[in-house]
Scaffold this motif. Structure first.
Motif, short mmCIF file in Angstrom:
data_model
loop_
_atom_site.label_atom_id
_atom_site.label_comp_id
_atom_site.label_asym_id
_atom_site.label_seq_id
_atom_site.Cartn_x
_atom_site.Cartn_y
_atom_site.Cartn_z
N LYS A 274 0.80 -1.45 0.54
CA LYS A 274 0.57 -0.38 0.05
C LYS A 274 0.94 0.75 0.20
O LYS A 274 1.58 1.31 0.57
CB LYS A 274 -0.39 -0.36 0.77
N ASP A 275 -0.20 2.37 -0.80
CA ASP A 275 1.11 3.84 -0.11
C ASP A 275 -0.05 4.71 -0.01
O ASP A 275 -1.38 5.19 -0.27
CB ASP A 275 0.92 3.87 -1.68
N ARG A 276 0.46 4.25 1.81
CA ARG A 276 -0.92 5.43 1.98
C ARG A 276 -1.11 7.41 1.84
O ARG A 276 -2.04 7.34 2.49
CB ARG A 276 -0.08 5.75 4.01
N SER A 277 0.04 7.15 1.08
CA SER A 277 -0.61 9.08 0.14
C SER A 277 -1.51 8.73 -0.53
O SER A 277 -1.66 9.88 -1.03
CB SER A 277 0.86 9.15 0.74
N TYR A 278 -2.24 7.38 -0.86
CA TYR A 278 -2.59 7.14 -2.63
C TYR A 278 -4.04 6.59 -1.78
O TYR A 278 -3.60 6.09 -1.44
CB TYR A 278 -1.67 6.81 -3.13
N THR A 279 -4.88 7.75 -2.15
CA THR A 279 -6.28 6.49 -2.73
C THR A 279 -6.45 6.80 -4.09
O THR A 279 -7.12 7.53 -4.61
CB THR A 279 -6.86 7.74 -1.77
N ASN A 280 -7.07 4.95 -4.28
CA ASN A 280 -7.17 4.98 -5.69
C ASN A 280 -8.69 4.79 -5.63
O ASN A 280 -9.46 3.78 -4.89
CB ASN A 280 -6.65 2.83 -6.09
N ASP A 281 -9.52 6.05 -6.35
CA ASP A 281 -10.38 6.01 -6.78
C ASP A 281 -11.35 5.98 -8.40
O ASP A 281 -12.44 5.82 -9.12
CB ASP A 281 -11.17 7.25 -6.30
N THR A 282 -10.53 4.82 -9.09
CA THR A 282 -9.96 4.58 -10.94
C THR A 282 -11.45 3.74 -11.36
O THR A 282 -11.26 2.83 -9.98
CB THR A 282 -8.77 4.58 -10.91
N ASP A 296 -8.59 2.29 -1.92
CA ASP A 296 -7.79 1.88 -1.15
C ASP A 296 -6.51 1.73 -1.34
O ASP A 296 -6.12 3.47 -2.32
CB ASP A 296 -7.83 0.34 -0.97
N ASN A 297 -5.26 1.90 -1.15
CA ASN A 297 -4.42 2.20 -1.02
C ASN A 297 -3.49 1.91 -1.80
O ASN A 297 -2.42 1.68 -1.99
CB ASN A 297 -3.62 2.97 0.21
N TYR A 298 -3.90 1.10 -3.16
CA TYR A 298 -2.94 0.33 -3.91
C TYR A 298 -2.95 0.88 -5.68
O TYR A 298 -4.37 1.39 -5.34
CB TYR A 298 -3.38 -1.38 -4.11
N ARG A 299 -1.56 0.28 -5.94
CA ARG A 299 -2.20 1.29 -6.99
C ARG A 299 -2.39 0.33 -8.10
O ARG A 299 -1.66 -1.17 -8.19
CB ARG A 299 -0.42 1.82 -7.76
N ARG A 300 -2.62 0.56 -9.52
CA ARG A 300 -3.30 -1.10 -10.54
C ARG A 300 -2.92 -0.34 -11.74
O ARG A 300 -2.74 0.82 -12.45
CB ARG A 300 -4.60 -1.20 -10.22
N LYS A 301 -3.17 -1.16 -12.39
CA LYS A 301 -2.49 -1.06 -13.89
C LYS A 301 -3.90 -2.59 -14.87
O LYS A 301 -2.91 -3.53 -14.70
CB LYS A 301 -1.45 -1.19 -14.95
N VAL A 302 -4.08 -1.78 -15.86
CA VAL A 302 -4.54 -2.95 -17.13
C VAL A 302 -3.49 -2.82 -17.64
O VAL A 302 -3.22 -2.14 -18.80
CB VAL A 302 -5.88 -1.93 -17.67
N VAL A 303 -3.26 -4.19 -18.50
CA VAL A 303 -2.58 -4.73 -19.34
C VAL A 303 -3.65 -5.44 -20.10
O VAL A 303 -4.15 -6.59 -19.47
CB VAL A 303 -1.67 -5.51 -19.16
N SER A 304 -2.99 -5.76 -21.53
CA SER A 304 -3.93 -6.75 -22.13
C SER A 304 -3.59 -6.87 -23.64
O SER A 304 -2.12 -6.52 -23.81
CB SER A 304 -5.36 -5.92 -22.80
N THR A 305 -3.96 -8.28 -24.06
CA THR A 305 -3.24 -8.48 -25.24
C THR A 305 -4.05 -9.21 -25.98
O THR A 305 -5.51 -9.87 -25.68
CB THR A 305 -2.11 -9.27 -25.23
N THR A 306 -4.10 -9.79 -28.17
CA THR A 306 -5.23 -10.54 -28.26
C THR A 306 -3.85 -11.56 -29.30
O THR A 306 -3.16 -11.76 -29.72
CB THR A 306 -5.62 -9.61 -29.21
#
Length: 315
Positions: A274-282, A296-306
């Motif tokens: 977690k990064d307590r200085s960051y709030t993930n509202d995405t 929450d305080n976790y960063r996320r990213k979507v990756v994809s492929t065909t």
């Protein structure tokens, strides 16, 4: 002789307070700079982690899924008339839905399923051999692994194949005397997500003689969700005409009445800390599926492929 003493003068109270105030401002500035630098390091580190974990997970899936249905020199449907099984019974097998969806083909009058999937706790059918994270996709594949085998590992299964015949056998036994055949290692893989403590992990079940489908590998940490859209070729031109979630794939489609020739794979990758200085509202879009905001305080990213399923097109 008279000695003259000079009075030593120090800082006045006002001067001392001014000096303390200046020191306080300098300290606050240094602390702010340090805090910003530390935050930037954390942000950069987590974004790099997300990118690398996503890249590795997609590479593993793409390399394996692109070859599903590869059966050596044999093309077309794997039927009971075409198949001989001299291998031992699989213990702890992962048996999917349908008439012919275990590790090895059976005698049912139905095509052997190289590919099958579901969404945990959403789809009515599931694999009893695993316990995935809720509302994540599971995908099961079967294929041969190249190049042709010249020596056999005793804990693995193999296939001897020609254009007209396919025979499964144990690596602890001699290869069958099938004329004009080549031998290949055979694998049954199941990909799914399950948490390890509070860290989600992409996992894989694999087939072996001694342990059946009870062999579990932890592949990549931080893979929080997986969504797969199945590309269906409705007019037999070798390209996907539509992509659908697993809930819309019918039994006839799994059995190749309508051919699945491509997959769109979406992964939601999460930081391990977690990064307590960051709030993930995405809100994240994984194909047809929305996830979030999780706040929450976790960063996320979507990756994809065909992924194009070349062996399905050939079949």
């Amino acid at each position: 002789m008279i000695k003259v003493f000079k009075r030593q003068q120090g800082m006045s109270l006002v001067e001392l307070m001014v000096a303390m105030l200046i020191s306080l401002f300098l300290t606050a500035g240094l602390f702010t700079m340090f805090s910003m630098s530390s935050s930037n390091v954390t942000t950069t580190s987590q974004f790099n982690q997300l990118q690398e974990n996503g890249r590795i997970a997609l590479a593993i899936l793409e390399r394996d899924l692109s070859q599903l249905g590869f059966m050596g020199d044999t093309t077309g449907m794997i039927t009971a008339a075409l198949t001989t099984i001299s291998s031992t019974v699989v213990t702890n097998d992962c048996v999917g839905a349908g008439l012919n969806n275990a590790s090895f083909p059976n005698t049912q009058p139905a095509e052997f399923r190289y590919l099958w999937g579901y969404e945990q706790d959403v789809s009515p059918q599931f694999l009893a051999c695993i316990s995935p994270k809720s509302k994540t996709d599971v995908i099961q594949i079967k294929r041969l692994i190249g190049p042709p085998a010249t020596a056999f590992i005793t804990t693995r299964y193999y296939v001897a194949s020609t254009t007209q015949k396919i025979e499964y056998f144990d690596g602890s036994a001699a290869a069958p005397g099938l004329a004009n055949s080549r031998n290949w290692e055979y694998q049954h893989h199941v990909y799914f997500i399950r948490d390890d403590g509070d860290i989600p992990v992409l996992r894989r079940r694999t087939l072996s003689i001694n342990n059946g489908m009870n062999n579990e590998e932890q592949l990549v940490e931080g893979i929080e969700n997986m969504r797969i859209l199945y590309g269906v070729d409705s007019n037999a031109d070798g390209t996907a005409d539509s992509y659908m979630p697993v809930e819309n794939v019918t039994s006839l489609t799994w059995d190749n009445e309508k051919r699945i020739v491509a997959l769109k794979v979406f992964l939601l990758v999460r930081s391990s800390e977690k990064d307590r200085s960051y709030t993930n509202d995405t809100t994240y879009q994984l194909g047809d599926k929305k996830i979030g905001p999780l706040n929450d305080n976790y960063r996320r990213k979507v990756v994809s492929t065909t992924i194009v399923l070349e062996n399905r097109i050939l079949n």
